[in-house]
Design a protein around this motif. Structure first.
Motif, PDB file in Angstrom:
ATOM      1  N   LEU A   1       0.842  -1.194   0.000  1.00 51.84           N
ATOM      2  CA  LEU A   1       0.000   0.000   0.000  1.00 51.84           C
ATOM      3  C   LEU A   1       0.880   1.247   0.000  1.00 51.84           C
ATOM      4  O   LEU A   1       1.970   1.242   0.582  1.00 51.84           O
ATOM      5  CB  LEU A   1      -0.901   0.022   1.235  1.00 51.84           C
ATOM      6  CG  LEU A   1      -1.952  -1.095   1.368  1.00 51.84           C
ATOM      7  CD1 LEU A   1      -2.677  -0.958   2.704  1.00 51.84           C
ATOM      8  CD2 LEU A   1      -2.937  -1.059   0.213  1.00 51.84           C
ATOM      9  N   ASP A   2       0.379   2.299  -0.609  1.00 50.51           N
ATOM     10  CA  ASP A   2       1.119   3.560  -0.584  1.00 50.51           C
ATOM     11  C   ASP A   2       1.154   4.155   0.817  1.00 50.51           C
ATOM     12  O   ASP A   2       2.121   4.795   1.216  1.00 50.51           O
ATOM     13  CB  ASP A   2       0.478   4.566  -1.554  1.00 50.51           C
ATOM     14  CG  ASP A   2       0.632   4.142  -3.005  1.00 50.51           C
ATOM     15  OD1 ASP A   2       1.616   3.435  -3.302  1.00 50.51           O
ATOM     16  OD2 ASP A   2      -0.245   4.487  -3.814  1.00 50.51           O
ATOM     17  N   GLU A   3       0.088   3.891   1.576  1.00 45.67           N
ATOM     18  CA  GLU A   3       0.006   4.432   2.930  1.00 45.67           C
ATOM     19  C   GLU A   3      -0.705   3.425   3.822  1.00 45.67           C
ATOM     20  O   GLU A   3      -1.787   2.941   3.486  1.00 45.67           O
ATOM     21  CB  GLU A   3      -0.752   5.759   2.929  1.00 45.67           C
ATOM     22  CG  GLU A   3      -0.780   6.458   4.282  1.00 45.67           C
ATOM     23  CD  GLU A   3      -1.474   7.812   4.220  1.00 45.67           C
ATOM     24  OE1 GLU A   3      -1.859   8.314   5.282  1.00 45.67           O
ATOM     25  OE2 GLU A   3      -1.616   8.340   3.102  1.00 45.67           O
ATOM     26  N   GLU A   4      -0.075   3.083   4.937  1.00 45.64           N
ATOM     27  CA  GLU A   4      -0.675   2.126   5.865  1.00 45.64           C
ATOM     28  C   GLU A   4      -1.791   2.784   6.660  1.00 45.64           C
ATOM     29  O   GLU A   4      -1.723   3.972   6.997  1.00 45.64           O
ATOM     30  CB  GLU A   4       0.388   1.580   6.831  1.00 45.64           C
ATOM     31  CG  GLU A   4       1.413   0.675   6.171  1.00 45.64           C
ATOM     32  CD  GLU A   4       0.860  -0.696   5.808  1.00 45.64           C
ATOM     33  OE1 GLU A   4      -0.113  -1.137   6.449  1.00 45.64           O
ATOM     34  OE2 GLU A   4       1.396  -1.310   4.863  1.00 45.64           O
ATOM     35  N   GLU A   5      -2.814   1.980   6.968  1.00 47.34           N
ATOM     36  CA  GLU A   5      -3.909   2.484   7.795  1.00 47.34           C
ATOM     37  C   GLU A   5      -3.442   2.608   9.240  1.00 47.34           C
ATOM     38  O   GLU A   5      -2.618   1.815   9.716  1.00 47.34           O
ATOM     39  CB  GLU A   5      -5.104   1.539   7.707  1.00 47.34           C
ATOM     40  CG  GLU A   5      -5.680   1.437   6.301  1.00 47.34           C
ATOM     41  CD  GLU A   5      -6.793   0.401   6.207  1.00 47.34           C
ATOM     42  OE1 GLU A   5      -7.111  -0.216   7.242  1.00 47.34           O
ATOM     43  OE2 GLU A   5      -7.325   0.224   5.109  1.00 47.34           O
ATOM     44  N   PRO A   6      -3.943   3.569   9.988  1.00 43.79           N
ATOM     45  CA  PRO A   6      -3.511   3.742  11.392  1.00 43.79           C
ATOM     46  C   PRO A   6      -3.954   2.571  12.256  1.00 43.79           C
ATOM     47  O   PRO A   6      -4.986   1.949  12.005  1.00 43.79           O
ATOM     48  CB  PRO A   6      -4.194   5.046  11.816  1.00 43.79           C
ATOM     49  CG  PRO A   6      -5.355   5.187  10.893  1.00 43.79           C
ATOM     50  CD  PRO A   6      -4.940   4.591   9.583  1.00 43.79           C
ATOM     51  N   TYR A   7      -3.162   2.283  13.259  1.00 49.14           N
ATOM     52  CA  TYR A   7      -3.453   1.172  14.167  1.00 49.14           C
ATOM     53  C   TYR A   7      -3.129   1.611  15.593  1.00 49.14           C
ATOM     54  O   TYR A   7      -2.108   2.250  15.833  1.00 49.14           O
ATOM     55  CB  TYR A   7      -2.606  -0.058  13.802  1.00 49.14           C
ATOM     56  CG  TYR A   7      -2.723  -1.179  14.804  1.00 49.14           C
ATOM     57  CD1 TYR A   7      -3.833  -2.007  14.816  1.00 49.14           C
ATOM     58  CD2 TYR A   7      -1.736  -1.376  15.774  1.00 49.14           C
ATOM     59  CE1 TYR A   7      -3.949  -3.020  15.754  1.00 49.14           C
ATOM     60  CE2 TYR A   7      -1.848  -2.384  16.711  1.00 49.14           C
ATOM     61  CZ  TYR A   7      -2.951  -3.202  16.696  1.00 49.14           C
ATOM     62  OH  TYR A   7      -3.072  -4.184  17.636  1.00 49.14           O
ATOM     63  N   ARG A   8      -4.005   1.283  16.512  1.00 46.49           N
ATOM     64  CA  ARG A   8      -3.795   1.642  17.924  1.00 46.49           C
ATOM     65  C   ARG A   8      -3.440   0.388  18.714  1.00 46.49           C
ATOM     66  O   ARG A   8      -4.310  -0.426  19.026  1.00 46.49           O
ATOM     67  CB  ARG A   8      -5.051   2.288  18.505  1.00 46.49           C
ATOM     68  CG  ARG A   8      -5.411   3.622  17.847  1.00 46.49           C
ATOM     69  CD  ARG A   8      -6.617   4.237  18.534  1.00 46.49           C
ATOM     70  NE  ARG A   8      -6.331   4.541  19.939  1.00 46.49           N
ATOM     71  CZ  ARG A   8      -7.249   5.005  20.791  1.00 46.49           C
ATOM     72  NH1 ARG A   8      -8.494   5.196  20.380  1.00 46.49           N
ATOM     73  NH2 ARG A   8      -6.910   5.270  22.038  1.00 46.49           N
ATOM     74  N   PRO A   9      -2.159   0.200  19.046  1.00 45.35           N
ATOM     75  CA  PRO A   9      -1.750  -1.018  19.763  1.00 45.35           C
ATOM     76  C   PRO A   9      -2.076  -0.950  21.245  1.00 45.35           C
ATOM     77  O   PRO A   9      -2.336   0.124  21.805  1.00 45.35           O
ATOM     78  CB  PRO A   9      -0.232  -1.045  19.554  1.00 45.35           C
ATOM     79  CG  PRO A   9       0.138   0.398  19.428  1.00 45.35           C
ATOM     80  CD  PRO A   9      -1.019   1.057  18.722  1.00 45.35           C
ATOM     81  N   LEU A  10      -2.031  -2.125  21.867  1.00 43.24           N
ATOM     82  CA  LEU A  10      -2.159  -2.206  23.319  1.00 43.24           C
ATOM     83  C   LEU A  10      -0.900  -1.625  23.962  1.00 43.24           C
ATOM     84  O   LEU A  10       0.214  -1.937  23.550  1.00 43.24           O
ATOM     85  CB  LEU A  10      -2.324  -3.668  23.745  1.00 43.24           C
ATOM     86  CG  LEU A  10      -2.372  -3.949  25.250  1.00 43.24           C
ATOM     87  CD1 LEU A  10      -3.691  -3.466  25.831  1.00 43.24           C
ATOM     88  CD2 LEU A  10      -2.189  -5.438  25.522  1.00 43.24           C
TER      89      LEU A  10
END
Length: 523
Positions: free
Chosen positions: A440-449
């Protein structure tokens, strides 16, 4: 072009009857649940009930991990698997200088019987099977578990589970060793002897190829190095005066499951066949339970990617399927976000649901060993067996697993394999979806523990309160008994148990052993 397996074996485009010329199913396979156990260690395998779904979890404080365990049980987990933080794995208390910044990060912090009591609060230990990933201080954590069960009114003969207790692979690949090999092997063998009478249903060791595979070992190396280590443990127990059939039925193993499904199925089948022959022919075991290679599987963490992490759900499903088709006794499926951080509760639940779909929505549990007789899988199984035996013979020529470790043999081979994989990935020869192709050109945001950074301060406060409230003289006497036992030849677990009962900490009992045995320094 002929494709190569992870172990460098050619995988032919087509297999047929010529691939199995001279192949005798009576010799190579046998019936399920019968020697040489190629088709599985039990006659009915999953047709009666599925494998144990054992989800690996542990982080922060005992209170937080306890809440996660109880939710996993509510969601259908049939076995718990405890992850300990790095200080616990290395035999240090949370207030030790070396523990700073690591408390509760990669697992749960356990400093004393009080933490273990909280960890299993409200969980009836006679109704759950518990696995503990702990090695150098394995005896200490196992005894804490027994003491908490005793407080619950659960006798030792009702406890089921596994303690990893595999120190040799720590010298090869993982690094959480404390003591030199000789006293470490003694301690491992003492666990065998102790559990024979005190915890007869407990698996006393889980000889692990998983961590070597995660470090880069090929499937052939994973099996060869693991079985060579297991042979070293058997010899240690025999040298200590134990009869082979008195401890061998409680030996267990721990392997990885990769996405290369056909090779993984072949790997598991070959491992069972080799171990059955080693135990029956080389060690003279007479109890069929001693011939059985029973194993737990965890899906390959090293194959998870931080890029497009949702794709890991697909990887894990394939890996889990390979473990089931290979005949695992229990399974942990990784959460899709573990390449980024500790799994969120949602991700952990999805990992468990993956196993439940395999067990209840597919037909893989309807028949035993569905690949039996497959031209491709039987050919791969035979080739894997041949290459594993050749590598095991090389280790024997070096003087066995311990001497090979001292020569750096296993470590060097693993590093070579890991380097090859890295080069193939960087060049694009090895496709990793989302990493070097289909990106992907840009990764989707992710909220880790996120682990609460205040855990270390709270654990330090708990330790201070523990030491202030216990009988210090009794602890001193108990630790002196531990040191005396370490200098002698008697069993170590009884004095360790009494020190822990007196509320000595994990770090204190490990320090008592350090005082007598020293610490291991690699060459």
């Amino acid at each position: 072009m002929t494709r190569q397996s992870e172990s460098g074996q050619p995988i032919e485009p087509v297999y047929d009857q010529k691939s199995l010329t001279g192949w005798d199913p009576a010799v190579k396979l046998g019936a399920p649940g019968s020697y040489p156990y190629t088709r599985g260690v039990y006659p009915t395998m999953y047709t009666g009930r599925p494998w144990t779904m054992r989800q690996y979890a542990g982080f922060g404080t005992a209170t937080e991990s306890n809440a996660r365990y109880r939710r996993l049980i509510d969601h259908g987990t049939t076995g718990l698997s405890v992850a300990f933080d790095l200080p616990t794995q290395m035999g240090h208390d949370s207030d030790a200088p070396l523990a700073r910044g690591e408390v509760g990060k990669v697992g749960v912090a356990i400093d004393s019987i009080e933490d273990m009591r909280v960890l299993f609060d409200g969980i009836p230990l006679d109704r759950v099977s518990t696995s503990m990933t702990i090695n150098a201080p394995a005896a200490v954590l196992l005894l804490l578990y027994q003491l908490v069960a005793e407080e619950q009114g659960v006798p030792g003969d009702r406890l089921t589970g596994t303690v990893q207790n595999d120190i040799l692979k720590e010298y090869i690949a993982r690094g959480t060793y404390i003591f030199p090999p000789e006293p470490s092997l003694r301690l491992a063998a003492d666990v065998f002897r102790y559990c024979r009478t005190e915890l007869p249903q407990w698996n006393t060791i889980s000889v692990s190829g998983y961590h070597m595979a995660e470090a880069g070992a090929t499937p052939v190396q994973e099996i060869a190095f693991t079985l060579a280590n297991a042979i070293a443990y058997v010899r240690t127990a025999l040298d200590a005066g134990m009869e082979v059939d008195a401890f061998a039925p409680r030996l267990s193993f721990f392997f990885v499951a990769r996405t290369t499904l056909l090779e993984e199925v072949a790997k598991f089948r070959a491992a069972r066949r080799i171990w059955a022959r080693v135990m029956r022919e080389d060690f003279g075991a007479r109890d069929p339970r001693s011939w059985m290679l029973r194993f737990h599987t965890q899906t390959a963490g090293v194959q998870l990617t931080a890029q497009q992490p949702e794709v890991n759900l697909v990887r894990v499903a394939l890996q889990g399927l390979g473990a089931v088709l290979g005949g695992t006794q229990s399974l942990h499926t990784n959460a899709y976000d573990e390449a980024i951080a500790l799994p969120t509760e949602r991700a952990a639940r999805l990992a468990l649901r993956t196993q439940q779909v395999l067990a209840y929505e597919t037909d893989v549990t309807a028949t035993v060993d569905p690949f039996a007789g497959s031209y491709a899988v039987e050919s791969l199984t035979d080739r894997t067996e041949t290459e594993v035996l050749a590598l095991m013979e090389r280790i024997e020529e070096l003087g066995g697993a311990v001497r090979a470790i001292e020569h750096g043999f296993q470590k060097e081979r693993i590093e070579e394999s890991a380097y090859r994989v890295a080069r193939e990935t960087e060049s694009g020869e090895r496709v990793v979806v989302g990493v070097n192709r289909f990106v992907l050109d840009e990764e989707e945001p992710y909220r880790p523990l996120r682990v609460d950074p205040g855990i270390e301060a709270r654990q330090t406060e708990r330790l201070a309160a523990l030491r202030a409230g216990r009988d210090g003289a009794a602890v001193t006497r108990a630790l002196a008994e531990v040191r005396s036992a370490a200098r002698g030849t008697a069993g170590l677990l009884p004095p360790l148990r009494e020190a822990l009962r007196a509320r000595a900490t994990v770090g204190e009992v490990c320090d008592a052993l350090r005082a007598e045995w020293g610490e291991y320094t690699p060459r």
